[in-house]
Scaffold this motif. Sequence first.
Motif, PDB file in Angstrom:
ATOM      1  N   ARG A 172       6.946   2.458  -7.813  1.00  0.00           N
ATOM      2  CA  ARG A 172       7.267   1.194  -8.519  1.00  0.00           C
ATOM      3  C   ARG A 172       6.191   0.049  -8.517  1.00  0.00           C
ATOM      4  NH1 ARG A 172       8.563   4.798 -11.009  1.00  0.00           N
ATOM      5  NH2 ARG A 172      10.505   5.294 -12.009  1.00  0.00           N
ATOM      6  N   GLY A 173       5.584   0.223  -7.257  1.00  0.00           N
ATOM      7  CA  GLY A 173       4.436  -1.085  -7.119  1.00  0.00           C
ATOM      8  C   GLY A 173       3.215  -0.761  -7.777  1.00  0.00           C
ATOM      9  N   ASN A 174       3.087   0.304  -8.111  1.00  0.00           N
ATOM     10  CA  ASN A 174       1.759   0.879  -8.436  1.00  0.00           C
ATOM     11  C   ASN A 174       1.705   0.891 -10.186  1.00  0.00           C
ATOM     12  OD1 ASN A 174       0.425   1.606  -5.865  1.00  0.00           O
ATOM     13  ND2 ASN A 174       2.370   2.902  -6.255  1.00  0.00           N
ATOM     14  N   ARG A 175       0.348   1.364 -10.700  1.00  0.00           N
ATOM     15  CA  ARG A 175       0.021   1.060 -12.346  1.00  0.00           C
ATOM     16  C   ARG A 175       0.624   2.443 -12.688  1.00  0.00           C
ATOM     17  NH1 ARG A 175      -0.726  -1.496 -15.678  1.00  0.00           N
ATOM     18  NH2 ARG A 175      -2.934  -1.514 -16.568  1.00  0.00           N
ATOM     19  N   LEU A 176       1.732   2.022 -13.424  1.00  0.00           N
ATOM     20  CA  LEU A 176       2.265   3.447 -14.410  1.00  0.00           C
ATOM     21  C   LEU A 176       2.124   3.128 -15.781  1.00  0.00           C
ATOM     22  CD1 LEU A 176       5.819   3.411 -12.404  1.00  0.00           C
ATOM     23  CD2 LEU A 176       3.625   4.633 -11.791  1.00  0.00           C
ATOM     24  N   VAL A 177       0.848   3.337 -16.123  1.00  0.00           N
ATOM     25  CA  VAL A 177       0.514   3.203 -17.633  1.00  0.00           C
ATOM     26  C   VAL A 177      -0.220   4.402 -17.990  1.00  0.00           C
ATOM     27  CG1 VAL A 177       0.447   0.694 -17.555  1.00  0.00           C
ATOM     28  CG2 VAL A 177      -1.749   1.822 -17.150  1.00  0.00           C
ATOM     29  N   ASN A 231      -6.756  -0.346  -9.328  1.00  0.00           N
ATOM     30  CA  ASN A 231      -5.458   0.136  -9.162  1.00  0.00           C
ATOM     31  C   ASN A 231      -5.096   1.698  -9.284  1.00  0.00           C
ATOM     32  OD1 ASN A 231      -3.971  -2.146 -10.240  1.00  0.00           O
ATOM     33  ND2 ASN A 231      -5.544  -2.242 -11.799  1.00  0.00           N
ATOM     34  N   ASP A 232      -6.092   2.505  -8.614  1.00  0.00           N
ATOM     35  CA  ASP A 232      -5.629   3.896  -8.469  1.00  0.00           C
ATOM     36  C   ASP A 232      -4.580   3.930  -7.221  1.00  0.00           C
ATOM     37  OD1 ASP A 232      -7.948   4.257 -10.210  1.00  0.00           O
ATOM     38  OD2 ASP A 232      -9.120   4.961  -8.653  1.00  0.00           O
ATOM     39  N   TRP A 233      -3.844   5.036  -7.467  1.00  0.00           N
ATOM     40  CA  TRP A 233      -2.876   5.214  -6.307  1.00  0.00           C
ATOM     41  C   TRP A 233      -2.531   6.660  -5.873  1.00  0.00           C
ATOM     42  CZ3 TRP A 233       1.927   7.348  -7.012  1.00  0.00           C
ATOM     43  CH2 TRP A 233       2.229   7.449  -8.564  1.00  0.00           C
ATOM     44  N   ALA A 234      -2.132   6.808  -4.604  1.00  0.00           N
ATOM     45  CA  ALA A 234      -1.953   8.257  -4.557  1.00  0.00           C
ATOM     46  C   ALA A 234      -0.815   8.354  -3.531  1.00  0.00           C
ATOM     47  CB  ALA A 234      -3.143   8.967  -3.662  1.00  0.00           C
ATOM     48  N   THR A 260      -3.375  -5.033  -6.616  1.00  0.00           N
ATOM     49  CA  THR A 260      -2.536  -6.403  -6.930  1.00  0.00           C
ATOM     50  C   THR A 260      -0.943  -6.041  -6.548  1.00  0.00           C
ATOM     51  OG1 THR A 260      -1.851  -5.191  -8.923  1.00  0.00           O
ATOM     52  CG2 THR A 260      -3.676  -6.730  -9.019  1.00  0.00           C
ATOM     53  N   TYR A 261      -0.755  -4.971  -5.935  1.00  0.00           N
ATOM     54  CA  TYR A 261       0.616  -4.792  -5.144  1.00  0.00           C
ATOM     55  C   TYR A 261       0.277  -4.084  -3.826  1.00  0.00           C
ATOM     56  CZ  TYR A 261       5.522  -3.434  -4.398  1.00  0.00           C
ATOM     57  OH  TYR A 261       6.706  -3.016  -3.930  1.00  0.00           O
TER      58      TYR A 261
END
Length: 417
Positions: free
Chosen positions: A309-314, A362-365, A398-399
């Motif tokens: 939930r702290g990552n970019r979900l778009v 804003n990438d995440w894994a 950002t998170y």
Amino acid sequence: MKLVKSLALGSAAAFFGMSGAQAADLPGAEPVEYVKVCDAYGAGFFYIPGSDTCLQIGGFARLDLSVGEVVRNNSGVKPNNNTGFRARARLWFDARTETEYGTLRTYIRTQFQRQSGGVGAQAATDLGIGDDSIFDKAFVQFAGLTAGLTDSFWDFKPYPTFTNPFISDRTLAVATYTAEFGSGFSASLGIEDGTARRTSTATAVFDSLGSNYQEQKYPDIVGNLRVKQGWGEAQLSGFAHHITTELGGRDSEWGYGVQFGAKINLEAIAKGDFIYGTAAYSSGALSYIGVGATGDSAFGIASTQNVDRGNRLVDFEIGNGGGIRKTEGYAFNLGALHYWSPKWRSALQGTYIDVDVKSAGNDWAAYGVTGNLIWSPVKKLDIGAELNYIKVTKTSSTYQLRDTDELIGRFRVQRDF
């Protein structure tokens, strides 16, 4: 004496037989209808009295308890709860009738649940219109057509564990045609509700770049090629998802994706054993890889544990020139189920996801490992415990996650009928 007894019994039998026959012949006597077993579609079906339709009724009652660590936010606060409860009841009706065009099937499934775990909220009964609502499934199948609310034809579902992160598991409105080729081969193509697949969690921080869906101009187009035989089953599926926006100037694009899944039976080891895996790619629709604002990838209950939930979900962002920049993602899952004995079984599953968001940083894994142990002391009763380990390997700039990994447990009791 034996002769006398025989004559007496014979006379009594003849008397009651004549009385029964005379009663049946009386004017106005209604014939008695008995429920008859229907063995055309498997166990549990019976004929609805006065019709040629076979009906099966089933369901379950379940309790889940989720316990786990909670990820901190940027302020060092843990916004979720460590524990949550969910009680769920499900009831379904499966009605089938043979016609000159094949089997006509109507399936209705209702679901009720009450859960706790939402921060600042009391336990709530879910009667909404989402995936976990009272109106859970309702569809008709006829001559290859499936129409109604049911599983997406993108999904591949022999899941071995309770929680299945980063796997699409969606119930939505569909209208799909399936062609059967024989020997277990089939192909499906149809349309599905694209609004049920939208993912957008833009906040004030992301207003200039966050996704901003407008009207649904076209439904999602979803298809698959499938084979199911004695060795197991496999499926290749794909989707096209239309995006329209007016943020920064009107624009439209098509998102798309592909998935391969396979299940291989391991009956030589033990009855019911199998190995299972999926590999999926999505561009412009994260829901197809199990990520979304509806909590697809939540490991806990309500708001207890949501590691992404702290990552970019778009699904997409709007560039400076007003053009759509689609988010891409890959998800991989590999699992196995083993029966130690008819009453004991366990599963182990590994999962990995990598999301490429076009805005810098804003990438995440993340990856996870899930294992469980289930005891079935009597038929259709499961008592089990499951443990998830989740590791976030990179996250949005950002998170900054304070806890980059966590352990989450789930205890379940379920009785099917």
